[in-house]
Scaffold this active site. Structure first.
Site, PDB file in Angstrom:
ATOM      1  N   ASP A  39       0.622  -0.866  -0.118  1.00 17.76           N
ATOM      2  CA  ASP A  39       0.357  -0.459   0.359  1.00 17.76           C
ATOM      3  C   ASP A  39       0.740   1.478  -0.063  1.00 17.76           C
ATOM      4  OD1 ASP A  39      -2.362   1.789   0.345  1.00 17.76           O
ATOM      5  OD2 ASP A  39      -1.927   1.006   2.724  1.00 17.76           O
ATOM      6  N   ASP A  43      -3.966   4.565   2.635  1.00 14.59           N
ATOM      7  CA  ASP A  43      -5.439   3.505   3.244  1.00 14.59           C
ATOM      8  C   ASP A  43      -5.957   2.268   3.801  1.00 14.59           C
ATOM      9  OD1 ASP A  43      -4.934   2.250   0.826  1.00 14.59           O
ATOM     10  OD2 ASP A  43      -6.674   3.734  -0.753  1.00 14.59           O
ATOM     11  N   ASP A  47      -1.907  -0.798  -3.253  1.00 19.45           N
ATOM     12  CA  ASP A  47      -1.983  -0.202  -4.894  1.00 19.45           C
ATOM     13  C   ASP A  47      -1.006  -0.672  -5.924  1.00 19.45           C
ATOM     14  OD1 ASP A  47      -0.577   1.511  -3.835  1.00 19.45           O
ATOM     15  OD2 ASP A  47      -1.863   2.447  -3.012  1.00 19.45           O
ATOM     16  N   ASP A 214     -10.341 -15.158 -16.298  1.00 19.49           N
ATOM     17  CA  ASP A 214     -11.120 -15.560 -15.231  1.00 19.49           C
ATOM     18  C   ASP A 214     -12.883 -16.254 -16.220  1.00 19.49           C
ATOM     19  OD1 ASP A 214     -11.348 -15.109 -12.313  1.00 19.49           O
ATOM     20  OD2 ASP A 214     -13.054 -13.960 -13.796  1.00 19.49           O
ATOM     21  N   GLU A 277      -8.389 -19.905 -16.307  1.00 19.48           N
ATOM     22  CA  GLU A 277      -8.316 -20.236 -15.317  1.00 19.48           C
ATOM     23  C   GLU A 277     -10.076 -21.658 -15.376  1.00 19.48           C
ATOM     24  OE1 GLU A 277     -11.104 -19.136 -10.692  1.00 19.48           O
ATOM     25  OE2 GLU A 277     -12.067 -18.366 -12.955  1.00 19.48           O
TER      26      GLU A 277
HETATM   27  C1  GLC Z   1     -12.364 -16.124 -10.445  1.00 19.72           C
HETATM   28  C2  GLC Z   1     -11.713 -15.766  -9.545  1.00 19.72           C
HETATM   29  C3  GLC Z   1     -12.144 -15.638  -7.886  1.00 19.72           C
HETATM   30  C4  GLC Z   1     -13.910 -14.252  -8.235  1.00 19.72           C
HETATM   31  C5  GLC Z   1     -14.512 -15.460  -9.589  1.00 19.72           C
HETATM   32  C6  GLC Z   1     -15.429 -14.578  -9.877  1.00 19.72           C
HETATM   33  O1  GLC Z   1     -12.753 -17.935  -9.773  1.00 19.72           O
HETATM   34  O2  GLC Z   1     -10.350 -16.444  -9.024  1.00 19.72           O
HETATM   35  O3  GLC Z   1     -12.230 -14.834  -7.720  1.00 19.72           O
HETATM   36  O4  GLC Z   1     -14.648 -14.777  -7.034  1.00 19.72           O
HETATM   37  O5  GLC Z   1     -13.774 -15.873 -10.529  1.00 19.72           O
HETATM   38  O6  GLC Z   1     -14.922 -13.377 -11.342  1.00 19.72           O
END
Ligand code: GLC
Length: 557
Positions: A39, A43, A47, A214, A277
């Site tokens: 940070d 805050d 960041d 994602d 992912e």
């Molecule tokens: C992926 C991310 C996770 C998030 C989910 C929804 O799994 O790694 O953190 O909550 O997608 O976007």
């Protein structure tokens, strides 16, 4: 809302350009969970400036690239995975100029930068969702069932708990596989495709070297959105194909993105990548995401979920290597991330096992992802009070993993592995800000506090405390990454199993033999060479090597 750069300039060149053999094939990539890394403004929230200031630390650690979790404009209903503007930086994390500065500094240091892209859903504050007309074309709205449409359109459950549908004031329902603040996009609409390609180009123009995609297994839903006919659906994720996850249709999207990435890379003399992912039920189905015309990498969550047993580890390694080899891709190993219990805790609360597992991972052929703090041996924090919790799943009584893999709910996960040892299965305990220096919180995290409380006993785990201590986990990571760079062929190259006693794994790589003792006690074996690096002190007497319990050793052969 899109921010402008104050001094636009040509995108910096990433280190090592051109198609070549593929830098990602053996890269070690470090995940920066931005809000918990460093940070700069006090805050209590990490960041981009804070991350940029710490890049020399990552260079010194010896990684090849960083992956930054979402820092885009967002109401933060799910830690930034609810994006309201994909081309703007949230003021919590800085400005677009800060992102530009970070990318340049990373490249100057020889580090590549990967950013997250979130294509399955947006924030409900995204302008598309806010517009009543547009939203009905670009998201998944359906009429309800029941006499007056009072029942959800089907029986799908949100990964975070409760129904996957929310009813609007107009009486229809919209789908959200995650929180209600994260409506799922309609990927049957070509405008959605066009927009995400434009977003990718925006960040590529800013110089990024790739995207972590994602929920890459989620964008396409089965036609007709059929019922599943089964409760507790989160337990089925990653165990079988579901009408909302791992549908074959997602591959057409990945093929289009590969064309975009390769075309952009070729035009700019860069190698830019996509990493999925994706939670798929088998190594074979996961490998489909990394066919030559799809994404470059896919996280190997089957390895992450493997228990600390030699047979289980060996079979998951074999299955992963065979599946990825069948499509010519490298395997992408990972042990921890921001959605699962940290592996120090998950592997029985044993730092010894965690260190051994890391050395094992780094000796395997392919690429590896590290999650910030694992190089310090950080455990999961398991005593967070309710009032500081932020994981949306905690408030919905759902599952622990946003990734929606085979859950992190110890009770109900198919194998319970990813969840083992966590506080209660939710994800805040792996997201506690990093300890950098000093004896007291916030341990140099920043000039203020920290958004989640850090344990009082982390003084000995800080970067400063571990630096220079050869027995520390930080120095073990540094030594392993250094050797990985110096030993040719240790990344993307052949691997052969060698004979080993029960409970022990042994395999050779070019110039190296790796032994892993998964038992809780010493095991003796003929010394296969000279120890190069070990997660615990190994001894060699009269040509017999003694492997400490729960240890991994790299031997020069
Ligand atoms: C992926 C991310 C996770 C998030 C989910 C929804 O799994 O790694 O953190 O909550 O997608 O976007």
């Amino acid at each position: 809302m899109t921010q402008e750069l104050t001094s636009p300039s040509p995108a910096p060149q990433a280190p090592g350009t051109g198609r070549g053999p593929g830098w990602w094939r053996d890269a070690v990539i470090y995940q920066v969970y931005v809000r918990s890394f460093a940070d700069s403004d006090g805050d209590g929230i990490g960041d981009l400036r804070g991350a940029r200031e710490r890049l020399p630390y990552l260079k010194d650690l010896g990684v090849d690239a960083v992956w930054l979790t979402p820092f885009y404009a967002s109401p933060q209903a799910d830690g930034g995975y609810d994006v309201a503007d994909y081309r703007a930086v949230d003021p919590l994390f800085g400005t677009l100029q800060d992102a530009d500065d970070l990318i340049r500094t990373a490249h100057d240091l020889g580090l590549r930068v990967i950013v997250d892209i979130v294509p399955n859903h947006t924030s409900d504050r995204h302008p598309w969702f806010q517009d009543p007309e547009l939203s009905r074309q670009r998201y998944l709205f359906r009429p309800g069932k029941g006499e007056s449409g009072e029942l959800p359109p089907n029986d799908w459950e949100s990964v975070f708990g409760g129904p996957a549908w929310t009813r609007t004031d107009r009486g229809d329902w919209y789908l959200h596989l995650f929180a209600p603040e994260q409506p799922d996009l309609n990927w049957d609409n070509p405008e959605v495709h066009t927009e995400f390609e434009a977003i990718m180009r925006f960040w590529l123009d800013l110089g990024v070297d790739g995207f972590r995609v994602d929920v890459a297994h989620g964008m396409i839903k089965a036609p007709g959105l059929p019922d599943i006919g089964h409760g507790a659906q989160a337990q089925l994720i990653g165990a079988q194909v579901l009408p909302f996850f791992d549908q074959d249709g997602v591959h057409a999207i990945h093929r289009a993105w590969r064309r975009l990435l390769d075309g952009y890379g070729d035009a700019h003399g860069r190698q830019v990548i996509g990493v999925a992912e994706a939670w798929a039920p088998t190594a074979e189905r996961l490998a489909l995401y990394v066919r030559p015309d799809e994404l470059h990498q896919a996280f190997n969550f089957q390895f992450l979920n493997a228990p600390w047993q030699s047979d289980a580890l060996r079979s998951v390694i074999d299955a992963s290597l065979a599946a990825t080899a069948s499509v010519g891709a490298p395997t992408t190993w990972v042990l921890s991330n921001h959605d699962v219990v940290r592996h120090t805790t998950r592997l029985g609360g044993s730092l010894a096992r965690a260190r051994a597992a890391t050395l094992l991972m780094l000796a395997l052929p392919g690429s590896a992802y590290l999650y910030q703090g694992e190089e310090l041996g950080l455990p999961e924090v398991t005593d967070l009070p309710d009032e500081v919790r932020q994981d949306p799943a905690f408030f919905r009584g759902g599952r622990a993993t946003g990734a929606a893999g085979p859950g992190t709910d110890t009770e109900s996960a198919p194998d319970g592995v990813a969840a083992a040892g966590g506080q209660d299965g939710f994800r805040d305990g792996c997201r506690v800000p990093l300890p950098w220096s000093g004896a007291l919180p916030p341990y140099g995290f920043g000039p203020g506090g920290s958004w989640l409380p850090q344990p009082a006993d982390w003084g000995g785990l800080t970067v400063a405390a571990q630096t220079g201590d050869p027995a520390s986990t930080l120095e073990l990571y540094r030594a392993a990454l250094d050797l990985r760079r110096r030993l040719p062929g240790l990344g993307d190259g052949p691997m052969t199993w060698a004979p080993a006693p029960d409970g022990v794994l042994a395999f050779t790589r070019p110039g190296l033999l790796c032994t892993v003792n998964t038992l809780g006690h010493d095991v003796g074996l003929p010394a296969p060479g000279t120890p190069l690096l070990s997660s615990a002190p190994v001894t060699v007497d009269d040509a017999t090597g003694r492997l400490p319990g729960d240890s991994c050793t790299w031997w020069a052969i």
